[in-house]
Design a protein around this motif. Sequence first.
Motif, PDB file in Angstrom:
ATOM      1  N   ILE A 180     -31.546 -57.433 -22.061  1.00  0.00           N
ATOM      2  CA  ILE A 180     -32.915 -57.939 -21.968  1.00  0.00           C
ATOM      3  C   ILE A 180     -32.986 -59.185 -22.835  1.00  0.00           C
ATOM      4  N   HIS A 181     -33.191 -60.326 -22.202  1.00  0.00           N
ATOM      5  CA  HIS A 181     -33.171 -61.602 -22.921  1.00  0.00           C
ATOM      6  C   HIS A 181     -34.439 -61.858 -23.717  1.00  0.00           C
ATOM      7  N   GLU A 182     -35.552 -61.328 -23.277  1.00  0.00           N
ATOM      8  CA  GLU A 182     -36.845 -61.486 -23.967  1.00  0.00           C
ATOM      9  C   GLU A 182     -37.413 -60.086 -24.228  1.00  0.00           C
ATOM     10  N   PRO A 183     -36.930 -59.392 -25.260  1.00  0.00           N
ATOM     11  CA  PRO A 183     -37.300 -57.987 -25.463  1.00  0.00           C
ATOM     12  C   PRO A 183     -38.620 -57.737 -26.173  1.00  0.00           C
ATOM     13  N   LEU A 184     -39.409 -58.761 -26.444  1.00  0.00           N
ATOM     14  CA  LEU A 184     -40.608 -58.626 -27.266  1.00  0.00           C
ATOM     15  C   LEU A 184     -41.544 -57.498 -26.818  1.00  0.00           C
ATOM     16  N   LEU A 185     -41.728 -57.321 -25.525  1.00  0.00           N
ATOM     17  CA  LEU A 185     -42.670 -56.314 -25.028  1.00  0.00           C
ATOM     18  C   LEU A 185     -42.003 -55.029 -24.533  1.00  0.00           C
ATOM     19  N   VAL A 186     -40.737 -54.874 -24.849  1.00  0.00           N
ATOM     20  CA  VAL A 186     -39.970 -53.734 -24.347  1.00  0.00           C
ATOM     21  C   VAL A 186     -40.185 -52.504 -25.228  1.00  0.00           C
ATOM     22  N   PHE A 234     -27.349 -55.498 -30.132  1.00  0.00           N
ATOM     23  CA  PHE A 234     -27.768 -56.891 -30.141  1.00  0.00           C
ATOM     24  C   PHE A 234     -26.672 -57.707 -29.472  1.00  0.00           C
ATOM     25  N   VAL A 235     -27.078 -58.668 -28.638  1.00  0.00           N
ATOM     26  CA  VAL A 235     -26.127 -59.483 -27.875  1.00  0.00           C
ATOM     27  C   VAL A 235     -26.447 -60.945 -28.126  1.00  0.00           C
ATOM     28  N   PHE A 236     -25.423 -61.718 -28.518  1.00  0.00           N
ATOM     29  CA  PHE A 236     -25.623 -63.145 -28.696  1.00  0.00           C
ATOM     30  C   PHE A 236     -25.901 -63.780 -27.344  1.00  0.00           C
ATOM     31  N   LYS A 237     -26.905 -64.629 -27.269  1.00  0.00           N
ATOM     32  CA  LYS A 237     -27.224 -65.329 -26.027  1.00  0.00           C
ATOM     33  C   LYS A 237     -26.199 -66.435 -25.798  1.00  0.00           C
ATOM     34  N   ILE A 238     -25.801 -66.587 -24.556  1.00  0.00           N
ATOM     35  CA  ILE A 238     -24.823 -67.604 -24.198  1.00  0.00           C
ATOM     36  C   ILE A 238     -25.523 -68.599 -23.281  1.00  0.00           C
ATOM     37  N   SER A 239     -25.444 -69.869 -23.640  1.00  0.00           N
ATOM     38  CA  SER A 239     -26.042 -70.891 -22.773  1.00  0.00           C
ATOM     39  C   SER A 239     -24.952 -71.482 -21.897  1.00  0.00           C
ATOM     40  N   GLY A 240     -25.356 -71.916 -20.731  1.00  0.00           N
ATOM     41  CA  GLY A 240     -24.344 -72.387 -19.807  1.00  0.00           C
ATOM     42  C   GLY A 240     -24.648 -73.723 -19.235  1.00  0.00           C
ATOM     43  N   ASP A 271     -30.314 -58.065 -45.493  1.00  0.00           N
ATOM     44  CA  ASP A 271     -29.352 -59.153 -45.270  1.00  0.00           C
ATOM     45  C   ASP A 271     -29.358 -59.650 -43.825  1.00  0.00           C
ATOM     46  N   LEU A 272     -29.973 -58.910 -42.924  1.00  0.00           N
ATOM     47  CA  LEU A 272     -30.034 -59.328 -41.521  1.00  0.00           C
ATOM     48  C   LEU A 272     -31.062 -60.424 -41.287  1.00  0.00           C
ATOM     49  N   GLN A 273     -31.916 -60.705 -42.263  1.00  0.00           N
ATOM     50  CA  GLN A 273     -32.943 -61.744 -42.112  1.00  0.00           C
ATOM     51  C   GLN A 273     -32.353 -63.054 -41.611  1.00  0.00           C
ATOM     52  N   ALA A 274     -31.233 -63.461 -42.182  1.00  0.00           N
ATOM     53  CA  ALA A 274     -30.637 -64.753 -41.858  1.00  0.00           C
ATOM     54  C   ALA A 274     -29.791 -64.716 -40.588  1.00  0.00           C
ATOM     55  N   SER A 275     -29.583 -63.549 -40.020  1.00  0.00           N
ATOM     56  CA  SER A 275     -28.691 -63.443 -38.866  1.00  0.00           C
ATOM     57  C   SER A 275     -29.346 -63.835 -37.544  1.00  0.00           C
ATOM     58  N   GLY A 276     -30.653 -64.011 -37.533  1.00  0.00           N
ATOM     59  CA  GLY A 276     -31.343 -64.425 -36.312  1.00  0.00           C
ATOM     60  C   GLY A 276     -31.475 -63.339 -35.269  1.00  0.00           C
ATOM     61  N   LEU A 277     -31.775 -62.125 -35.685  1.00  0.00           N
ATOM     62  CA  LEU A 277     -31.896 -61.008 -34.737  1.00  0.00           C
ATOM     63  C   LEU A 277     -32.872 -61.303 -33.610  1.00  0.00           C
ATOM     64  N   THR A 278     -33.985 -61.930 -33.929  1.00  0.00           N
ATOM     65  CA  THR A 278     -34.993 -62.183 -32.903  1.00  0.00           C
ATOM     66  C   THR A 278     -34.551 -63.257 -31.911  1.00  0.00           C
ATOM     67  N   GLU A 279     -33.479 -63.966 -32.222  1.00  0.00           N
ATOM     68  CA  GLU A 279     -32.929 -64.962 -31.300  1.00  0.00           C
ATOM     69  C   GLU A 279     -31.890 -64.347 -30.362  1.00  0.00           C
ATOM     70  N   MET A 280     -31.541 -63.090 -30.593  1.00  0.00           N
ATOM     71  CA  MET A 280     -30.532 -62.408 -29.778  1.00  0.00           C
ATOM     72  C   MET A 280     -31.199 -61.625 -28.651  1.00  0.00           C
ATOM     73  N   ALA A 281     -30.417 -61.378 -27.623  1.00  0.00           N
ATOM     74  CA  ALA A 281     -30.852 -60.471 -26.563  1.00  0.00           C
ATOM     75  C   ALA A 281     -30.624 -59.048 -27.060  1.00  0.00           C
ATOM     76  N   LEU A 282     -31.231 -58.084 -26.403  1.00  0.00           N
ATOM     77  CA  LEU A 282     -31.060 -56.683 -26.754  1.00  0.00           C
ATOM     78  C   LEU A 282     -30.593 -55.934 -25.520  1.00  0.00           C
ATOM     79  N   ALA A 283     -29.513 -55.195 -25.669  1.00  0.00           N
ATOM     80  CA  ALA A 283     -29.038 -54.346 -24.576  1.00  0.00           C
ATOM     81  C   ALA A 283     -29.529 -52.928 -24.838  1.00  0.00           C
ATOM     82  N   ILE A 284     -30.212 -52.377 -23.858  1.00  0.00           N
ATOM     83  CA  ILE A 284     -30.693 -50.997 -23.936  1.00  0.00           C
ATOM     84  C   ILE A 284     -29.999 -50.219 -22.825  1.00  0.00           C
ATOM     85  N   ASP A 285     -29.169 -49.282 -23.220  1.00  0.00           N
ATOM     86  CA  ASP A 285     -28.388 -48.478 -22.271  1.00  0.00           C
ATOM     87  C   ASP A 285     -27.649 -49.361 -21.266  1.00  0.00           C
ATOM     88  N   GLY A 286     -27.080 -50.452 -21.749  1.00  0.00           N
ATOM     89  CA  GLY A 286     -26.263 -51.332 -20.914  1.00  0.00           C
ATOM     90  C   GLY A 286     -27.019 -52.423 -20.187  1.00  0.00           C
TER      91      GLY A 286
END
Length: 79
Positions: free
Chosen positions: A57-63, A73-79, A39-54
């Motif tokens: 990481i906005h672009e976690p692809l190579l982490v 998972f952290v929703f990205k906020i645009s400003g 069910d997470l398919q539609a949630s856009g996980l790959t569009e979110m940032a990932l917090a690792i131990d606080g």
Amino acid sequence: MATLFFNSELEKLTECRETFIKSSTYKDFIEEILSRFPDLQASGLTEMALAIDGEIIHEPLLVAIPDNSELHFVFKISG
């Protein structure tokens, strides 16, 4: 194993607050999560940032996912 904590929005789709992750790369991590929680398919996980131990990481692809880390998972906020 790392621990992934779901925010309240993702918890509605997974029906759990946290889960343990065996993967050590971001790509494998996403595949593992999506196979367990389809069910997470539609949630856009790959569009979110990932917090690792606080650390957010906005672009976690190579982490790498360290053992015994805490993931959020952290929703990205645009400003």
